[in-house]
Design an enzyme around this catalytic site. Structure first.
Site, PDB file in Angstrom:
ATOM      1  N   GLU A 119     -42.262 134.643  29.325  1.00 30.24           N
ATOM      2  CA  GLU A 119     -43.092 135.158  28.226  1.00 30.24           C
ATOM      3  C   GLU A 119     -44.489 135.515  28.737  1.00 30.24           C
ATOM      4  OE1 GLU A 119     -42.807 132.216  25.095  1.00 30.24           O
ATOM      5  OE2 GLU A 119     -40.978 133.113  24.319  1.00 30.24           O
TER       6      GLU A 119
ATOM      7  N   HIS B 201     -26.909 151.943   9.743  1.00 31.48           N
ATOM      8  CA  HIS B 201     -27.083 153.033  10.688  1.00 31.48           C
ATOM      9  C   HIS B 201     -28.368 153.805  10.424  1.00 31.48           C
ATOM     10  CE1 HIS B 201     -25.621 155.865  13.633  1.00 31.48           C
ATOM     11  NE2 HIS B 201     -25.936 156.857  12.818  1.00 31.48           N
TER      12      HIS B 201
END
Ligand code: NDP
Length: 454
Positions: A184, A438
């Site tokens: 990170e 979608h």
């Protein structure tokens, strides 16, 4: 409660687990005090999840600005600049706001907040300065602290604690370790323009994650310019003209402005007096507890990072909820540590839940693996060379999806929903019958039809 107890519960540590335990217990009518020596909200709020995520956002913005060009936005050369002190200042303001919210939440629940360092004198007594508190239950929720390997020059090494308050960013940084914090912070530093080298002692970082995830993340971080130095460890750190000279275990030296040790965190138990009470420890130094979070001294319970369970805020919070209900609401709950979803906010993010392919093979034998990798739609116009990975691990006999893994933008956001399905025991057939949204990346999790190697 017995008459000579001033409190039903004294919680030591106002981090994620301690605060949830204190608030919920007070909600069930218990008389509760919480003792904190540092900051309300613990690691997560002050030097962990929250400021880290803010830094991740900040460090990802240069890519967004770069990507804008493909969408027709023109950014004048030299028109964009970054000021680290502004980021730190704004982050500090936000953390102070959150500290205040924690204080209000505790006060609102009727919990006494006591500032100071606690010592446990006996199974029912806690001292803070001159004050002695008698309690029916004492909860240790003191969290964990970064541990730095004992090497010559360890005093020059920073930990995640200090990274949130650096005066300035160096030109070059070395990140030591290969776990959550290392990847990170490597992403944060690299994104903010610091030339970053990650030194990890093993052959491939992120041990414990799915093998495909590990290799994929290594490729993506490499593409972003993070130098990955695997199979090497740091032997020593010394001061030099440029800042620090790091000597690796093969004798090579690296000059750098900063060394960040992200080499694990250990339970923070010093000074509590638990040893003189004979409280038993696990081999890794964490407190040994039973399923009801009782230590070997039954009136002393413990939760969160101090008990050796996954060092994750939501785990500590859930432990606080289970424990408060069991102590004060007649509950008989137990923690369920199966299929804990988790995200690593490296860039691109990792989101994962359930078993890795190797773990699943060991547990179930025959598997079906579904895997896809693609360039996210957003990067088609910007031309960014970053890919996304998605993978489902399915137990062939039962058709149950037992692991889901993703590397890509918003992986944590996406995997949280998949975790519900996995927890509910969803089969691959259920995934297949789910209609996708979608166009999203997430829809790939319900449209992968062909197992690999099939
Ligand atoms: P991790 O346990 O994740 O990783 C520690 C790393 O340091 C490993 O790569 C380990 O190597 C390496 N290491 C340990 N000892 C040495 C040593 N003596 N010399 C060289 N390398 C060493 O710890 P972190 O410090 O990254 O984070 C602590 C915990 O905090 C995490 O495990 C996680 O639970 C939590 N966390 C969660 C986050 C999130 O949810 N997004 C973010 C940050 C932290 P090896 O693999 O070989 O053992």
């Amino acid at each position: 409660m017995s008459e000579n107890h001033e409190y039903d519960l004294v919680v030591i540590g106002a981090g994620s687990g301690g605060v949830r335990l204190a608030r919920m217990s007070a909600g069930y009518g218990a008389r509760v005090a919480v003792i904190e020596s540092r900051y309300l909200g613990g690691t997560c709020v002050n030097v962990g999840c929250v400021p880290k995520k803010l830094f991740v956002y900040g460090s990802h913005l240069p890519e967004e600005i770069e990507d804008a060009a493909g969408y027709g936005w023109e950014v004048q050369e030299g028109a964009v600049s970054f000021d680290w002190s502004t980021l730190v200042r704004n982050k500090n303001t936000e953390i102070s706001r959150l500290n205040g919210i924690y204080e209000k939440l505790l006060q609102g629940a009727g919990v006494d907040i006591i500032e100071g360092t606690a010592t446990i004198d006996d199974p029912h007594t806690v001292s803070v300065g001159d004050r002695r508190l008698r309690a029916r239950h004492i909860a240790v929720a003191t969290g964990s602290w970064p541990c730095v390997p004992e090497i010559p020059g360890a005093q020059f090494v920073k930990t995640s604690n200090e990274m949130f308050f650096l005066d300035r960013l160096p030109k070059h940084a070395i990140v030591w370790g290969g776990g959550y914090i290392a990847v990170e912070f490597a992403g944060i530093l690299n994104g903010l323009g610091v030339k970053t080298t990650l030194v990890y002692r093993g052959e491939l970082f992120l041990r414990g994650f799915d093998q495909d995830v590990r290799t994929f993340v290594a490729e993506e971080l490499g593409k972003k310019g993070i130098e990955l130095c695997f199979g090497r460890n740091i032997n020593s750190v010394a001061e030099s003209d440029e800042g620090f000279r790091v000597t690796l275990d093969n004798g090579d030296t690296l000059d750098t402005g900063l060394v960040l040790a992200a080499t694990g965190r250990k339970p923070l138990l010093d000074g509590l007096g638990l040893d003189s009470l004979g409280v038993e420890l696990n081999e890794d130094g964490s407190l040994k507890v039973d399923e009801q979070f009782r230590t070997s001294v039954p009136s002393i319970v413990a939760l969160g990072d101090v008990i050796g369970t996954p060092q994750l805020t939501p785990v500590a919070i859930r432990q606080g909820m289970v424990l408060s209900r069991n102590l004060f609401d007649g509950g008989q709950d137990r923690m369920d540590y199966e299929a804990i979803p988790t995200a690593v906010f490296c860039q691109p993010n990792i989101g994962t839940v359930g078993l890795t392919e190797d773990e699943a093979r060991e547990r179930y034998g025959v598997l079906r693996i579904y895997r896809t990798s693609f360039r996210p739609m957003k990067y088609t116009l910007s031309g960014r060379d970053e890919r996304t990975l998605m993978k489902l691990v399915v137990d062939d006999a039962s058709d149950r999806v037992v692991g889901a893994h993703m590397v890509g933008p918003d992986a944590g956001e996406i995997i949280q929903g998949i975790a519900v399905a996995i927890k509910a025991g969803a089969t691959k057939a259920v995934f297949d019958s789910t209609i996708g949204i979608h166009p999203t990346s997430a829809e790939e999790f319900v449209t992968m039809r062909q197992p690999v190697d099939a």
